[in-house]
Every structure is written in structure tokens, then in C-alpha cells.
Design a protein around this motif. Sequence first.
Motif, PDB file in Angstrom:
ATOM      1  N   ASN A 124       0.657  -1.115  -0.123  1.00  0.00           N
ATOM      2  CA  ASN A 124       0.175   0.091   0.028  1.00  0.00           C
ATOM      3  C   ASN A 124       0.890   1.356  -0.016  1.00  0.00           C
ATOM      4  OD1 ASN A 124      -1.899  -1.809   0.232  1.00  0.00           O
ATOM      5  ND2 ASN A 124      -2.420  -1.615   2.341  1.00  0.00           N
ATOM      6  N   TYR A 172      -3.589   9.414   4.207  1.00  0.00           N
ATOM      7  CA  TYR A 172      -4.297   8.586   2.916  1.00  0.00           C
ATOM      8  C   TYR A 172      -3.391   7.273   2.925  1.00  0.00           C
ATOM      9  CZ  TYR A 172      -5.621  13.303   1.977  1.00  0.00           C
ATOM     10  OH  TYR A 172      -6.152  14.501   2.071  1.00  0.00           O
ATOM     11  N   GLU A 173      -4.187   6.085   2.501  1.00  0.00           N
ATOM     12  CA  GLU A 173      -3.604   4.899   2.292  1.00  0.00           C
ATOM     13  C   GLU A 173      -4.329   4.262   1.150  1.00  0.00           C
ATOM     14  OE1 GLU A 173      -2.218   0.572   4.387  1.00  0.00           O
ATOM     15  OE2 GLU A 173      -2.803   2.356   5.713  1.00  0.00           O
ATOM     16  N   LYS A 220      -4.779   1.143  -1.593  1.00  0.00           N
ATOM     17  CA  LYS A 220      -4.268  -0.272  -1.784  1.00  0.00           C
ATOM     18  C   LYS A 220      -4.252  -0.589  -3.398  1.00  0.00           C
ATOM     19  CE  LYS A 220      -7.244  -1.735   2.009  1.00  0.00           C
ATOM     20  NZ  LYS A 220      -7.624  -0.526   2.465  1.00  0.00           N
ATOM     21  N   ASP A 251      -8.315   4.441   2.445  1.00  0.00           N
ATOM     22  CA  ASP A 251      -8.321   4.707   3.709  1.00  0.00           C
ATOM     23  C   ASP A 251      -8.211   6.202   4.029  1.00  0.00           C
ATOM     24  OD1 ASP A 251      -9.202   2.009   4.187  1.00  0.00           O
ATOM     25  OD2 ASP A 251      -7.122   1.536   4.856  1.00  0.00           O
ATOM     26  N   SER A 264      -7.723   8.985   7.089  1.00  0.00           N
ATOM     27  CA  SER A 264      -8.035   9.332   8.807  1.00  0.00           C
ATOM     28  C   SER A 264      -7.619  10.886   9.018  1.00  0.00           C
ATOM     29  CB  SER A 264      -7.355   8.292   9.410  1.00  0.00           C
ATOM     30  OG  SER A 264      -5.961   8.526   9.418  1.00  0.00           O
ATOM     31  N   THR A 277     -17.351   7.033   6.795  1.00  0.00           N
ATOM     32  CA  THR A 277     -16.759   7.120   8.092  1.00  0.00           C
ATOM     33  C   THR A 277     -17.265   5.952   9.035  1.00  0.00           C
ATOM     34  OG1 THR A 277     -16.814   8.468  10.270  1.00  0.00           O
ATOM     35  CG2 THR A 277     -18.750   8.369   9.037  1.00  0.00           C
ATOM     36  N   ASP A 278     -16.339   5.614   9.794  1.00  0.00           N
ATOM     37  CA  ASP A 278     -16.445   4.428  10.827  1.00  0.00           C
ATOM     38  C   ASP A 278     -17.280   5.019  11.917  1.00  0.00           C
ATOM     39  OD1 ASP A 278     -15.184   2.738   8.967  1.00  0.00           O
ATOM     40  OD2 ASP A 278     -13.407   2.765  10.207  1.00  0.00           O
ATOM     41  N   ASP A 285     -11.560   7.802  11.653  1.00  0.00           N
ATOM     42  CA  ASP A 285     -11.288   6.751  10.384  1.00  0.00           C
ATOM     43  C   ASP A 285     -12.293   6.842   9.511  1.00  0.00           C
ATOM     44  OD1 ASP A 285      -8.889   5.932  11.673  1.00  0.00           O
ATOM     45  OD2 ASP A 285      -9.826   4.590  13.034  1.00  0.00           O
ATOM     46  N   ASN A 321     -12.984   6.579   4.925  1.00  0.00           N
ATOM     47  CA  ASN A 321     -12.706   6.053   3.629  1.00  0.00           C
ATOM     48  C   ASN A 321     -13.156   7.130   2.563  1.00  0.00           C
ATOM     49  OD1 ASN A 321     -13.437   3.309   5.140  1.00  0.00           O
ATOM     50  ND2 ASN A 321     -11.689   2.834   3.833  1.00  0.00           N
ATOM     51  N   TYR A 360     -17.624  -4.050  -0.925  1.00  0.00           N
ATOM     52  CA  TYR A 360     -17.300  -3.479   0.292  1.00  0.00           C
ATOM     53  C   TYR A 360     -18.209  -3.740   1.616  1.00  0.00           C
ATOM     54  CZ  TYR A 360     -14.103  -0.811  -2.922  1.00  0.00           C
ATOM     55  OH  TYR A 360     -13.361  -0.420  -3.693  1.00  0.00           O
TER      56      TYR A 360
END
Length: 628
Positions: free
Chosen positions: A173, A192-193, A195, A202, A204, A286-287, A330, A332, A346
Motif C-alpha cells: 500500500n 491517505y492509504e 491499496k 483509507d 483518517s 466514516t466508521d 477513521d 474512507n 465493500y
Amino acid sequence: MEKRKFDINSLIGILLIGGILAWMTYNQPSQEELEAEKQKQEQAVQEAEESSNQQEETKDITPEIVNSASATDSVALQGLQNRLGSFAYSGTLPSATDATTVIENDVLRLTVSNKGGSIVEAKLKNETQYLGQPVYLIKDGNSDFNLQFNAENRALNTKDLYFEPTLTQNGDNNVLSMKLKTAPNAYLEYRYELKPGDHMLDFSVRTQGLDRIMDTSQPMYLNWDFKGYRQAKSITYENRYTRLTYEHENGDDHSKLSPAGEDEEIEKDVNWMNYRTHFFSSMLLTDTPFKEVKLTSEDLVKDETIDTIFTKRYGAQMLLEPKAGGLSYDMNMYYGPTDYQIFKQYDRNLDEAMPLGWGIFGIINKYLIIPVFGLLSSWFPAGIAIILLTILFKLLLSPVQYKQYVSQAKMKVLKPELDAIKKKHEGNQMKIQQETLKLQNIAGASPLKGCLPALMQIPVFYALFTFFPTAFDLRQKSFLWADDLSSYDVVAELPFNIPFYGDHVSLFPILASIAIFIYMMMSTGQQMQQQQQPGMPNMKFIMYLSPLFMLVFFNNYASGLSVYYLTSNLITIGIMLVIKKFIIDEDKIHAKIQENKKKPKKQNRFQRKMSEMMEQAEAQKKAQQKRK
């Protein structure tokens, strides 16, 4: 929900911005003050060199900033300190420029700016728009992502501040950390992450070491304003399916703003929002559900005959809730196709952002039509897949259609006797209806029996109608003379624009209209020969209206939808001819009806009730005539 309202917040914002700019202009130091300050600094530097053995290293951030800057810039830095407080530290870092950093994989390329720390360009690598250019969901300032907060009695916006980028790897990643610093170990971070092969990244937002600086007692908002780029040839068709959708109330409810005009809603516990532009989506998930979100939508297409760049303007103001240790969310982000198969991967109800139909229609699409079409399109070209899908569903529904045609054949056989009843009781409409129902009941024939099979087919037909406009697999797929099945086909350009029709001629809607007209001639011709019943629809009017509707309004629709209607009606005509020529024997039907007449047949409860009501009405009519 769809009423147009004056946006007082925009007016207040403009006035505030104007006041701030005026204040900054008024407080800007004069040239004389700069020169005086420069002399003081030069003198201070000379004194410092003479007494260097007495100089101590400063631990205070603000003096460190001033001493590291040139003497000429010190006053400007002091002004920065006055406006930003501890966050002025970020303005002295090497990253305090408009430089950008790229984070990408094989399907998505994101460009993040140091100023604001947000994405300023989102490019889909494997997609092109109708002119053949790359698809950019974010470009040239159409997206504004900003965190608004209070610190040291100041209202600050991250879009005005500079972040320090750090690009690293986490396995396969790519990770980009953007830090807005007040000190080396005190910062606000956007992380920012991304894949490999994924349109979802991701994202955050968190803080470290800012407990004494950020004022968490004041409201903190994450704002995202966005203007959707036009990507398709037909602005009318694209704009119809461009809409803001969102999930709220802990995932139990999904809603959307109006596709036309202006709309605004304030919702609680929002999990995600989708800025959909027909075939592409820009989403924030959002989580930790946002406690409250103000959502806005505005249609930017005022005249569909004029070429345009943007379709809709969307906005979301999200209320954040800091925790004891600071801010930590956290989330997305998704930048990619509005594709059911991708969304389902997803497992976050993202398919609810697609207009697949409500209730039974959506179920048929999700669990029957989409999987079958996906399988067919993996083996055959898109146009052939549409034809095969239509044939398959027509065959599945053929038993239902057979019952409909048998009922029509029975009504045709009974026509001479029905005509005799009308002639015998001419002028007595009540008696005609009573005798007609009695004959139909004995013969086992009724117009209602012909309508019920047709009604049973409606869920499938409507599901197919909602499926084709949203099928991403049709986008930029050619078939015969159509170069894109997700848009209209063109066989002739018009030098003028016809209201509702457009400035071009599409051939598939013309062919579909002809097929519909032939089908309706075959299916309603017998009914049109009968005397028009009071209160019944004018079948001749309907026969001409439906093909005309197809011809006019489908001229700007996706050609794939017209291919479906053309194929469907051609198959229906073929099935009708086969049933009429080889399956249904009208002589046998007539003999069966005559045989049924000899057998006593009990009326069901509904039929008995109808007969009683008609007899009572007939008796009342005769009594009124006697009084006269």
C-alpha cells in the motif's frame, strides 16, 4: 425538500470574508515600518555576533521562527503569528508552498496539495469521457475539502494552512501522511492509504499534542463542497441520474436530495454520502457516524441545449465530535465507477446509492438481472448480451403471455355473441353489462384474465427499465451504428433543436417505436373494433401515444435501452404469431366455450356480489321510469 430557498449562510460567509480581507489590508505594515524593523533586526544581529558567548538556545517556537527568517520577513512572520498563533509554525516549513504529492495505484491517481492537505486532482486511469479525454472527478478547483476549527481564540481553516507531506509504503500500500504542525511533535494529520487495484482508500483525521491549542468546546466542522464534471454526450440523460445520496440513522435509512433545482437537508448519524455523477461516484464514508450533517444540492444545468462543464453542485457540512485525547476519525474515500459489482465488494450498503428501483424492482435487479447480464457480458459483446438477456426473460415469461393470448382469443371468439347482446339490449347499458358478464363467466373468458398476466410482467419490465440506465458495463460499448450503448445513437444531425426531441436523430428509438406500434395493432386491434365502453380507455389513442412517446423521449436516452425495447417487442410479436398460427385453435376454443355453456357454473362471491348490485341498479332504474 425540493423548494428553492435563499441561502443566508452564503451571504453571511461573503460578508465575513470581505471583513477579514479588509482587516488584513488595514493592518498591513507600511514600508516605513518595514525599514525601521529591518534596521532593528540588523542591529540585533550585530549585537548578537559580538556577544555570541552569552547567547542561549531558545525553546520558544515564535522566536525560533523569527531568528530563522530573514530580517525583511520578520514583520510578515509576526503578522502570521498574530493571525494563526501556534499554527504559524507550519508557514515557515519548507513545505509552505503550493507543491503537490502524488499517490496512485493501477486504477487511481490522486494529487494532494501541501496547502490544505487535501486532494486537488483525482484521475481514473482506465476510464475516458465522451470526448476521449481522461476522467477526472477532481480537477481545477471543483472540490473544496476543509476542516474548520478554533484554536487560541482564532477560527482557522485547514484549506488556508500548509501541511508537510511524507510518502511511505505499508506493504503493497502507498501511504501519504500530511501533517499540519505547530511543533515537531504537535500536529493535525490527514493520512491517505491506497491499496493496489482499489478505488477506495483509507483516510483518517487525527491530532497529536494539540490538547492545549485546539478548542474542542467549540463546534468543529469538516466541509466538503464539490461540483460534478460532465462526462457523457447527453447532458440531459446524465443530469437525470446525477444525484446526492446518503446513508443515515445508523444504516437503517437511505435518502437522496432532489435531482432538480436546489435542495437542503440536515440529517443525524450519517455514515456515508455519495456525490454521484451518473456513472461515477465520489464518496466519503466514516466508521464513526457524523453526529449531524447539513447536505445541499444544486442543479447547475439551467439550459440543456447549451454546452456545459458541470452538472450539479453538492455540499456537506459534517459536525465532528473530538474525544478527550483530541480528534480521531477513521474514514474512507471512494473515487471510481458507480458499479453495483464493485459496490457490493465493500459490504457497506453502497448499492443503495444506485437508482435500481425500490422494493421488488430493486430485488429483481440485484439478484437476477445484474448477475445474469454480468455473466452474458463476460462472454459476449454488450449489444449481443442485451439481446440474449431480453430473449431469456421473454422465454421465462412466455407461459404468462400464453395465458394472456388465450384470454384474448376467447374474447375474439365471443365477439359475435357479445355484439348480439348489444343489439338486443341497445340503449340499456346496464343490461348489456349484466349479460356480458354472465356470458363471459359461463365461457370462462374475461378481459380481466387477459390483464392479470400483463400485470404480472410489470415488475420484470420495470426492473429492466431501471437497470439499463445504470449499467456501467454498457458505457462506451458499441453495437451496430451506436458507438456508446450508454448514450444515444446518432444517424443524422439536425441544424436546429426540437423541444423534448433534441438536435439529432437516433435510429434505435425509431425502430423500437415501429415495433411497439405493430405489437399494439396486433394486441388491441380486436378491441378497437368493438364499440367503445363508457369509462374504458381509448385504445386507439393509446396505440398511437405509446410509439410517439418512445420516438420523442427516448431520442436522448441510452441506445442500450432502445435496443432492449426493440428486441422485446420483436420477440413479443414473434411469440404472438407462433401462438396464433401453431398453438391456439380458435375452433377448439369456440367448441370448448359452447360446451362450458351447457354446464352449470357457480359464481364466486365477487361475481355474485356484482350480479346482485347490477340487478338492484336495474330494478331502481325501472322504478324511476315508472314514476315518470
